[in-house]
Design a protein around this motif. Structure first.
Motif, PDB file in Angstrom:
ATOM      1  N   UNK A  78      -2.501  -1.815  20.744  1.00  0.00           N
ATOM      2  CA  UNK A  78      -3.720  -2.078  19.985  1.00  0.00           C
ATOM      3  C   UNK A  78      -3.876  -1.147  18.789  1.00  0.00           C
ATOM      4  N   UNK A  79      -3.735   0.158  19.036  1.00  0.00           N
ATOM      5  CA  UNK A  79      -3.919   1.140  17.966  1.00  0.00           C
ATOM      6  C   UNK A  79      -2.888   0.947  16.859  1.00  0.00           C
ATOM      7  N   UNK A  80      -1.646   0.664  17.247  1.00  0.00           N
ATOM      8  CA  UNK A  80      -0.593   0.447  16.254  1.00  0.00           C
ATOM      9  C   UNK A  80      -0.859  -0.772  15.401  1.00  0.00           C
ATOM     10  N   UNK A  81      -1.364  -1.840  16.024  1.00  0.00           N
ATOM     11  CA  UNK A  81      -1.662  -3.062  15.276  1.00  0.00           C
ATOM     12  C   UNK A  81      -2.813  -2.850  14.313  1.00  0.00           C
ATOM     13  N   UNK A  82      -3.864  -2.172  14.766  1.00  0.00           N
ATOM     14  CA  UNK A  82      -5.007  -1.884  13.888  1.00  0.00           C
ATOM     15  C   UNK A  82      -4.559  -1.032  12.707  1.00  0.00           C
ATOM     16  N   UNK A  83      -3.728  -0.017  12.988  1.00  0.00           N
ATOM     17  CA  UNK A  83      -3.211   0.845  11.915  1.00  0.00           C
ATOM     18  C   UNK A  83      -2.379   0.046  10.921  1.00  0.00           C
ATOM     19  N   UNK A  84      -1.564  -0.883  11.428  1.00  0.00           N
ATOM     20  CA  UNK A  84      -0.738  -1.713  10.551  1.00  0.00           C
ATOM     21  C   UNK A  84      -1.603  -2.614   9.674  1.00  0.00           C
ATOM     22  N   UNK A  85      -2.673  -3.173  10.259  1.00  0.00           N
ATOM     23  CA  UNK A  85      -3.569  -4.034   9.487  1.00  0.00           C
ATOM     24  C   UNK A  85      -4.254  -3.287   8.368  1.00  0.00           C
ATOM     25  N   UNK A  86      -4.795  -2.114   8.679  1.00  0.00           N
ATOM     26  CA  UNK A  86      -5.451  -1.310   7.642  1.00  0.00           C
ATOM     27  C   UNK A  86      -4.419  -0.763   6.653  1.00  0.00           C
ATOM     28  N   UNK A  87      -3.230  -0.433   7.154  1.00  0.00           N
ATOM     29  CA  UNK A  87      -2.173   0.058   6.264  1.00  0.00           C
ATOM     30  C   UNK A  87      -1.775  -0.981   5.239  1.00  0.00           C
ATOM     31  N   UNK A  88      -1.630  -2.233   5.695  1.00  0.00           N
ATOM     32  CA  UNK A  88      -1.280  -3.295   4.749  1.00  0.00           C
ATOM     33  C   UNK A  88      -2.378  -3.469   3.712  1.00  0.00           C
ATOM     34  N   UNK A  89      -3.617  -3.350   4.153  1.00  0.00           N
ATOM     35  CA  UNK A  89      -4.735  -3.527   3.214  1.00  0.00           C
ATOM     36  C   UNK A  89      -4.719  -2.484   2.107  1.00  0.00           C
ATOM     37  N   UNK A  90      -4.573  -1.213   2.480  1.00  0.00           N
ATOM     38  CA  UNK A  90      -4.690  -0.146   1.484  1.00  0.00           C
ATOM     39  C   UNK A  90      -3.353   0.165   0.800  1.00  0.00           C
ATOM     40  N   UNK A  91      -2.285   0.284   1.586  1.00  0.00           N
ATOM     41  CA  UNK A  91      -0.989   0.579   0.981  1.00  0.00           C
ATOM     42  C   UNK A  91      -0.452  -0.623   0.219  1.00  0.00           C
ATOM     43  N   UNK A  92      -0.816  -1.835   0.685  1.00  0.00           N
ATOM     44  CA  UNK A  92      -0.369  -3.044  -0.005  1.00  0.00           C
ATOM     45  C   UNK A  92      -0.861  -3.101  -1.432  1.00  0.00           C
ATOM     46  N   UNK A  93      -2.097  -2.669  -1.644  1.00  0.00           N
ATOM     47  CA  UNK A  93      -2.650  -2.641  -3.006  1.00  0.00           C
ATOM     48  C   UNK A  93      -1.887  -1.643  -3.867  1.00  0.00           C
ATOM     49  N   UNK A  94      -1.532  -0.491  -3.277  1.00  0.00           N
ATOM     50  CA  UNK A  94      -0.771   0.513  -4.025  1.00  0.00           C
ATOM     51  C   UNK A  94       0.625  -0.006  -4.365  1.00  0.00           C
ATOM     52  N   UNK A  95       1.261  -0.698  -3.416  1.00  0.00           N
ATOM     53  CA  UNK A  95       2.589  -1.266  -3.669  1.00  0.00           C
ATOM     54  C   UNK A  95       2.504  -2.343  -4.753  1.00  0.00           C
ATOM     55  N   UNK A  96       1.414  -3.131  -4.708  1.00  0.00           N
ATOM     56  CA  UNK A  96       1.220  -4.143  -5.756  1.00  0.00           C
ATOM     57  C   UNK A  96       1.150  -3.492  -7.127  1.00  0.00           C
ATOM     58  N   UNK A  97       0.547  -2.295  -7.181  1.00  0.00           N
ATOM     59  CA  UNK A  97       0.468  -1.571  -8.455  1.00  0.00           C
ATOM     60  C   UNK A  97       1.845  -1.198  -8.985  1.00  0.00           C
ATOM     61  N   UNK A  98       2.772  -0.890  -8.082  1.00  0.00           N
ATOM     62  CA  UNK A  98       4.147  -0.573  -8.499  1.00  0.00           C
ATOM     63  C   UNK A  98       4.818  -1.828  -9.058  1.00  0.00           C
ATOM     64  N   UNK A  99       4.620  -2.949  -8.379  1.00  0.00           N
ATOM     65  CA  UNK A  99       5.184  -4.203  -8.862  1.00  0.00           C
ATOM     66  C   UNK A  99       4.645  -4.569 -10.240  1.00  0.00           C
ATOM     67  N   UNK A 100       3.386  -4.211 -10.493  1.00  0.00           N
ATOM     68  CA  UNK A 100       2.765  -4.578 -11.767  1.00  0.00           C
ATOM     69  C   UNK A 100       3.481  -3.956 -12.963  1.00  0.00           C
ATOM     70  N   UNK A 101       4.113  -2.826 -12.721  1.00  0.00           N
ATOM     71  CA  UNK A 101       4.877  -2.190 -13.797  1.00  0.00           C
ATOM     72  C   UNK A 101       6.035  -3.086 -14.224  1.00  0.00           C
ATOM     73  N   UNK A 102       6.574  -3.829 -13.251  1.00  0.00           N
ATOM     74  CA  UNK A 102       7.738  -4.681 -13.520  1.00  0.00           C
ATOM     75  C   UNK A 102       7.363  -6.092 -13.986  1.00  0.00           C
ATOM     76  N   UNK A 103       6.081  -6.433 -13.874  1.00  0.00           N
ATOM     77  CA  UNK A 103       5.671  -7.805 -14.185  1.00  0.00           C
ATOM     78  C   UNK A 103       5.859  -8.168 -15.649  1.00  0.00           C
ATOM     79  N   UNK A 104       5.799  -7.183 -16.526  1.00  0.00           N
ATOM     80  CA  UNK A 104       5.918  -7.471 -17.953  1.00  0.00           C
ATOM     81  C   UNK A 104       7.295  -8.022 -18.304  1.00  0.00           C
ATOM     82  N   UNK A 105       8.316  -7.563 -17.583  1.00  0.00           N
ATOM     83  CA  UNK A 105       9.667  -8.047 -17.875  1.00  0.00           C
ATOM     84  C   UNK A 105      10.195  -9.023 -16.820  1.00  0.00           C
TER      85      UNK A 105
END
Length: 258
Positions: A162-189
């Motif tokens: 349970x704890x691992x799944x909850x952590x993964x869900x919140x991790x995807x929410x917050x870290x996913x946005x940060x990872x999306x920011x990295x991808x955004x650097x590459x979106x121009x090309x």
């Protein structure tokens, strides 16, 4: 199916009641604070749904995480299988139960925000414009919650804790946005990278492209693209969640026979 849904609902009923109580107290507290001490401008109370959207999202991630993970969920699923309920019925009864819980929390947020706004500032800020902005915010939140709940259900079929799944869900929410920011650097090309799953997170939340179209410049996605990607990725996550769920219990059935 309906009997399964009722059993699933009763299993986590106390937790849902607790979440409802917390949500009600929070919205009333923010409403009183915005009226008496201006912690939030009253004009922004309704369009932001009492600033409770992030709390609702967190609650739904927890409920999604508990759908298939943890000893209680495993015992319940084993009990269903023992009376020959199909894995497909079990899976969809869990998903439908989670959907009802999501609708419950979102409706409490919306209805109570309107009621509190009405009593705090009678007839002042409830108008067509604020209701339109609120409706857009609700639509964005529904898509955002669907995406996060789907990926968390997938995690719950993979991580049996349970704890691992909850952590993964919140991790995807917050870290996913940060990872999306990295991808955004590459979106121009590399514009095709706009279809990465992390970019879909910008459909809602604090950086909602629907609520604030300026984020289109970051995601490089049109509004229909943003909405479509959230829906498609959510469906994909649920599809793989079912495959993993079905395979896991197929293995357990096989091992128990041996």
């Amino acid at each position: 199916m309906w009997d399964l849904i009722k059993r699933n609902f009763s299993q986590r009923a106390n937790l849902l009641y607790f979440f409802n109580a917390i949500l009600i107290l929070y919205i009333i507290g923010v409403g009183l604070g915005s009226h008496f001490v201006q912690i939030l401008p009253p004009v922004n109370f309704l369009p932001t749904l009492g600033t409770a959207s992030d709390i609702v999202t967190g609650m739904i991630i927890i409920l999604a995480a508990l759908s298939f993970s943890g000893k209680k969920a495993h015992r319940q699923i084993d009990g269903y299988l023992a009376i020959h309920v199909s894995k497909l019925d079990i899976f969809w009864s869990k998903v439908i139960t989670l959907t009802i819980q999501c609708v419950n929390l979102i409706l409490v947020d919306v209805i109570l925000s309107v009621v509190v706004q009405h009593f705090m500032t009678p007839g002042k800020y409830i108008n067509r414009r604020t209701l339109h902005v609120m409706a857009i915010a609700v639509g964005a939140n529904v898509l955002y919650v669907f995406l996060l709940a789907s990926i968390t259900v997938l995690f719950s079929t993979l991580i049996k804790n349970e704890a691992g799944t909850i952590a993964a869900g919140f991790g995807f929410r917050f870290l996913g946005t940060a990872i999306a920011g990295i991808f955004m650097i590459l979106l121009y090309s590399h514009r095709w990278l706009k279809w990465n799953p992390f970019n879909a997170l910008f459909v809602g939340g604090s950086y909602s492209q629907i609520n604030n179209p300026i984020y289109h410049a970051m995601t490089k996605m049109s509004m229909p693209n943003a909405i479509g990607s959230a829906i498609i990725y959510g469906i994909i996550y649920l599809f793989f969640a079912y495959l993993i769920f079905s395979r896991y219990y197929k293995r357990t059935e096989h091992s128990s026979k041996n």
